[in-house]
Design a protein around this motif. Structure first.
Motif, mmCIF file in Angstrom:
data_model
loop_
_atom_site.group_PDB
_atom_site.id
_atom_site.type_symbol
_atom_site.label_atom_id
_atom_site.label_comp_id
_atom_site.label_asym_id
_atom_site.label_seq_id
_atom_site.Cartn_x
_atom_site.Cartn_y
_atom_site.Cartn_z
ATOM 1 N N ASP A 1 0.858 -1.181 0.000
ATOM 2 C CA ASP A 1 0.000 0.000 0.000
ATOM 3 C C ASP A 1 0.894 1.231 0.000
ATOM 4 O O ASP A 1 1.152 1.836 1.031
ATOM 5 C CB ASP A 1 -0.904 -0.030 1.239
ATOM 6 N N GLY A 2 1.399 1.590 -1.179
ATOM 7 C CA GLY A 2 2.348 2.681 -1.283
ATOM 8 C C GLY A 2 3.740 2.246 -0.878
ATOM 9 O O GLY A 2 4.014 1.056 -0.671
ATOM 10 N N MET B 1 5.519 8.818 -10.114
ATOM 11 C CA MET B 1 4.319 9.280 -10.833
ATOM 12 C C MET B 1 4.672 10.169 -12.025
ATOM 13 O O MET B 1 3.828 10.933 -12.490
ATOM 14 C CB MET B 1 3.395 10.025 -9.876
ATOM 15 N N LYS C 1 3.093 7.436 -2.964
ATOM 16 C CA LYS C 1 2.458 6.581 -3.967
ATOM 17 C C LYS C 1 3.469 5.865 -4.852
ATOM 18 O O LYS C 1 3.112 4.924 -5.556
ATOM 19 C CB LYS C 1 1.514 7.407 -4.843
ATOM 20 N N THR D 1 5.683 12.502 -7.069
ATOM 21 C CA THR D 1 4.933 11.556 -6.243
ATOM 22 C C THR D 1 3.932 12.347 -5.419
ATOM 23 O O THR D 1 3.826 13.574 -5.532
ATOM 24 C CB THR D 1 5.860 10.730 -5.336
ATOM 25 N N LEU E 1 0.738 9.672 0.912
ATOM 26 C CA LEU E 1 -0.497 8.978 1.266
ATOM 27 C C LEU E 1 -0.860 9.314 2.708
ATOM 28 O O LEU E 1 0.022 9.460 3.557
ATOM 29 C CB LEU E 1 -0.317 7.469 1.125
#
Length: 409
Positions: free
Chosen positions: A243-244, A312, A309, A292, A295
């Motif tokens: 999760d990330g 990106m 994350k 990025t 989160l």
């Protein structure tokens, strides 16, 4: 078996923040022993840099500028307080950028990432990152050995020799790009070779899309991603929660608006800026050019550091319009001059044989006077005329894109 590398990973976030900023002034003093940092940080009192707000006032050092700096003052651009001979290994990356490896244990801070991916002392690791001149191979080699693993320094390519090594040593772990792991598995299937000992992997250096993740998992390998650079080593890594990515210890990460050094709001996409607390080779606000977003909340795995994350995209979206370079920092300057605006995006298209730029700007009160004022600012800053399109707040995507080149050249 413990789920965490050490107690630092699960300490309260406030305790980590206090520790990092208590140590930062001494790291700044060490950095300022190097001539380039002494010049960049002239007039700065390290004792006063004890918070994120204070750190954000220091100038950015852009990775894109390192080749020119290194060329002007070889080998390290005056950014390293020690002499080259005080390091263990000396590398180069495209640019060229020259990188030293420290002599301390785990100089690239990668043991935590391997541990999070399930690697344990006594494991045998097939390391397929390159060992030639660039630091990639040695980053993962040193990290695995710091964890207590034995390393097969295979490097990339030559799958036939790799099969012999795998069948002889039976490594449980793999480190390398996800692409080469697939190549290795496919070639083994075709050649009838046994690589079934490999059960886990830490991959980096290339995209790892969901389709490839699923295929690797279907072949019995639990794979995790790590994010790093040749300058900083391992910056963030996946954990069992998938999760990330959790930011590594001993680093201060900021996420800033592209083209500026200004931190974005939590959840906004921006450029990664890292300050490392390695006194032998400190980096002070190194803007690495990758995007990025943070989160919210803590990772379900129990690690309490900031989560991102992952990669990106690129922050440097500089493009040439009508023969003139337009940069993200120029678009950011428009936002500073018009604080009533939200997100901005400069869209570049082509009509016939002419470049056209349209500045999309989020505004609560769209009116002709505001549009004309922004158009005038755009013309002043970019030295080019463009169309201004005022759009409703929140309508532009949160993807960190400041300049969108939509021309078909």
């Amino acid at each position: 078996m413990t789920d965490h590398y050490d107690a630092l990973e699960t300490r309260p976030p406030a305790a980590r923040e206090a520790d990092l900023f208590a140590r930062l002034p001494e790291v700044l003093r060490k950095a300022m022993a190097a001539p380039a940092y002494a010049e960049r940080l002239r007039g700065i009192d390290p004792a006063g840099i004890t918070s994120r707000a204070a750190l954000a006032r220091l100038p950015l050092l852009r990775k894109a500028d390192l080749p020119a700096l290194h060329k002007s003052a070889p080998p390290f651009g005056g950014l390293v307080p020690g002499l080259p001979g005080s390091f263990g290994r000396l590398f180069t990356s495209p640019g060229p950028i020259f990188e030293p490896e420290g002599t301390q244990a785990d100089p690239w801070r990668g043991a935590r990432a391997l541990f999070a991916a399930g690697f344990r002392p006594g494991d045998i690791v097939l390391n397929t990152f390159s060992y030639h001149l660039t630091p990639g191979g040695f980053i993962f080699d040193a990290s695995a050995r710091a964890l207590g693993c034995a390393v097969i320094p295979a490097g990339p390519g030559n799958t036939e020799a790799q099969f012999e090594l795998i069948e002889a040593y039976r490594p449980v772990g793999y480190s390398g790009t996800p692409d080469f792991l697939k190549i290795l598995l496919d070639a083994a299937d075709s050649a009838g070779r046994d690589v079934s000992s490999i059960k886990r992997a830490l991959v980096s250096g290339a995209a790892f899309p969901k389709s490839l993740q699923d295929e690797i998992k279907s072949r019995g390998i639990d794979a995790y991603q790590a994010f790093g650079t040749a300058d900083l080593g391992l910056i963030a890594f996946e954990t069992s929660s998938h999760d990330g990515m959790v930011v590594n210890e001993d680093l201060i990460m900021e996420i800033v608006r592209p083209g500026t050094g200004d931190p974005v709001a939590e959840g906004e996409v921006g450029e990664i800026v890292v300050t490392s607390l390695d006194p032998h080779h400190p980096w002070i606000r190194l803007a690495i050019g990758d995007l990025t977003a943070a989160l919210p909340g803590l990772s379900p795995c129990g690690r309490s550091n900031m989560r991102i994350k992952g990669w990106m995209g690129r922050a440097d979206q500089t493009t040439k319009i009508k023969g003139m370079f337009v940069r993200p920092e120029q678009v950011a300057e428009i936002g500073k001059r018009h604080p009533e605006l939200g997100r901005l995006r400069l869209v570049v298209t082509r009509e016939g044989e002419t470049d056209v730029m349209t500045l999309k700007a989020e505004a609560r009160n769209a009116n002709r006077d505001l549009r004309q004022a922004i158009a005038s600012t755009l013309r002043t800053i970019a030295k080019l005329s463009g169309v201004v399109d005022l759009v409703s707040p929140g309508s532009l995507p949160n993807d960190g894109k400041i300049i969108s080149d939509e021309r078909r050249l």
